[in-house]
Design a protein around this motif. Structure first.
Motif, short mmCIF file in Angstrom:
data_model
loop_
_atom_site.label_atom_id
_atom_site.label_comp_id
_atom_site.label_asym_id
_atom_site.label_seq_id
_atom_site.Cartn_x
_atom_site.Cartn_y
_atom_site.Cartn_z
N VAL A 50 60.61 44.53 -15.50
CA VAL A 50 60.15 43.43 -16.27
C VAL A 50 58.58 43.24 -16.33
CG1 VAL A 50 59.51 40.93 -17.23
CG2 VAL A 50 62.36 42.25 -16.65
N PHE A 51 57.75 43.50 -16.76
CA PHE A 51 56.25 43.54 -16.95
C PHE A 51 55.80 41.90 -16.80
CE2 PHE A 51 56.94 48.10 -17.96
CZ PHE A 51 56.57 48.43 -16.65
N VAL A 52 54.84 41.73 -16.45
CA VAL A 52 54.12 40.62 -16.89
C VAL A 52 52.03 40.55 -16.92
CG1 VAL A 52 54.45 38.12 -16.07
CG2 VAL A 52 56.52 39.55 -15.21
N PRO A 53 52.29 41.08 -17.91
CA PRO A 53 50.78 40.77 -18.28
C PRO A 53 49.65 40.10 -17.46
CG PRO A 53 51.48 41.21 -20.41
CD PRO A 53 52.94 40.61 -19.24
N GLY A 89 53.77 42.86 -11.60
CA GLY A 89 52.96 41.75 -12.20
C GLY A 89 51.74 42.35 -11.43
N LEU A 90 50.92 41.31 -12.65
CA LEU A 90 49.54 42.13 -12.73
C LEU A 90 48.75 40.56 -12.72
CD1 LEU A 90 47.28 45.58 -12.95
CD2 LEU A 90 46.52 42.98 -13.69
N MET A 140 47.48 37.18 -13.07
CA MET A 140 48.59 36.31 -13.29
C MET A 140 49.45 36.51 -13.40
SD MET A 140 48.44 33.69 -16.83
CE MET A 140 48.94 35.59 -18.11
N GLY A 141 50.24 37.90 -14.09
CA GLY A 141 51.45 37.96 -13.55
C GLY A 141 52.29 38.46 -11.60
N GLY A 142 51.22 38.57 -11.43
CA GLY A 142 51.43 38.39 -9.70
C GLY A 142 52.00 37.37 -9.38
N TYR A 143 50.92 36.21 -9.73
CA TYR A 143 51.72 34.91 -9.95
C TYR A 143 52.30 34.18 -9.81
CZ TYR A 143 46.04 34.31 -9.76
OH TYR A 143 44.55 35.48 -9.23
N VAL A 144 52.52 35.18 -11.94
CA VAL A 144 54.13 34.53 -12.08
C VAL A 144 55.45 35.33 -10.90
CG1 VAL A 144 55.67 34.97 -13.87
CG2 VAL A 144 53.51 34.25 -14.17
N ALA A 145 55.02 36.18 -10.49
CA ALA A 145 56.27 37.28 -9.31
C ALA A 145 56.80 36.30 -9.14
CB ALA A 145 55.79 38.30 -10.02
N MET A 146 55.63 35.28 -8.60
CA MET A 146 55.98 35.21 -6.65
C MET A 146 56.82 34.03 -6.88
SD MET A 146 51.81 36.17 -4.54
CE MET A 146 50.89 36.10 -5.65
N ALA A 168 56.64 44.81 -7.52
CA ALA A 168 55.69 45.04 -7.34
C ALA A 168 54.13 43.94 -7.93
CB ALA A 168 55.46 46.50 -8.17
N LEU A 169 53.78 44.14 -6.53
CA LEU A 169 52.50 42.97 -7.21
C LEU A 169 51.17 43.82 -7.00
CD1 LEU A 169 53.72 39.85 -4.77
CD2 LEU A 169 53.90 40.18 -7.14
N LEU A 170 50.58 44.11 -8.32
CA LEU A 170 49.37 45.07 -8.47
C LEU A 170 47.78 43.30 -8.63
CD1 LEU A 170 50.59 47.04 -11.44
CD2 LEU A 170 50.85 47.09 -9.06
N ASN A 171 46.91 43.90 -7.88
CA ASN A 171 46.05 43.36 -8.14
C ASN A 171 45.96 42.15 -8.29
OD1 ASN A 171 45.65 46.08 -9.45
ND2 ASN A 171 43.46 45.99 -8.62
N THR A 172 46.79 41.21 -7.27
CA THR A 172 46.43 40.09 -7.58
C THR A 172 46.00 38.84 -6.00
OG1 THR A 172 48.02 37.80 -8.40
CG2 THR A 172 49.12 40.00 -6.91
N SER A 173 46.20 37.75 -5.78
CA SER A 173 46.10 36.78 -5.08
C SER A 173 46.93 36.05 -4.35
CB SER A 173 44.53 36.18 -4.61
OG SER A 173 44.73 35.35 -4.25
#
Length: 231
Positions: free
Chosen positions: A6-9, A60-61, A63-69, A83-88
């Protein structure tokens, strides 16, 4: 190890953000999350969980990382690896919220066409400031996203919670990746996430900005392939 992916943009992004990776992992079932309909990170995550397979790898990259977390807080058993890409992991500061409010006003005042140009410099490494091909992809993704979805996304991001307290509970393997020239979310914030997730792997991609999957697709795809295929 062929779990669905699942990819999260991220903000203003579509499935085109992951086009090189979707092609590379064509042997697996793939879902690209819908991030356009909801105005909270929790609601985006809930929609994803309704549509996703029972168990999946999650990428997730930004905002996608925020969703993943958020998913890892609410349904950690569904995720086989992340995988948490370019996120905070931080919540928005007051200054960040003010800047988002300005961009929301632009979108609502029928000035959305200005938004892609305003965001482009922060999205890419300085070496790509004049990369017309990459700029056209960013613009096309933004226009496809549209002003209404952009307002939803900015509202969701502005109101997200601080994810740092929950990172130590992530039970699955994790890859944290950033570009060394990410001007929007500096790599130090990825290093922080790496230190907070036990056993996580850290990758900093050279000569790369915020949209790592498009800026350095070969390197990022190789990192993801090694991570996802690892026993």
């Amino acid at each position: 190890m062929n779990d669905p992916i699942v990819f999260v943009p991220g903000l203003l992004c579509t499935e085109a953000l992951y086009a090189p990776q979707i092609a590379a992992f064509a042997d697996r079932p793939i879902l690209v999350a819908n991030t356009r309909e909801d105005d909270s990170i929790a609601a985006i995550a809930a929609r994803l969980l309704e549509e996703a397979p029972n168990r999946f790898s999650l990428i997730g990259l930004s905002m996608g990382g925020y969703v993943a977390m958020e998913i890892l807080r609410t349904a950690p058993g569904r995720v086989s690896r992340v995988a948490l890409l370019n996120t905070s992991a931080h919540a928005d500061s007051e200054d960040q919220k003010k800047r988002r409010s300005v961009s929301i006003k632009l979108a609502r005042q029928r000035s959305f066409a200005k938004v892609p140009d305003l965001f482009y410099a922060g999205f890419v490494h300085e070496k790509n400031d004049d990369n017309e091909h990459l700029k056209s992809i960013v613009t096309e993704m933004a226009l496809e996203t549209g002003p209404e979805a952009f307002v939803h996304q900015q509202t969701a991001i502005a109101n997200r919670i601080d994810s740092r307290p929950s990172l130590s509970a992530i039970p699955c393997p994790a890859l944290v990746l950033s570009g060394d020239g990410d001007r929007l979310i500096p790599p130090a914030l990825s290093v922080e996430i790496h230190h907070l997730i036990p056993g996580s792997e850290l990758a900093i991609v050279n000569d790369c900005g915020h949209l790592s999957t498009l800026e350095e697709p070969g390197t990022v795809t190789a990192k993801l392939r090694n991570f996802l295929n690892r026993p």
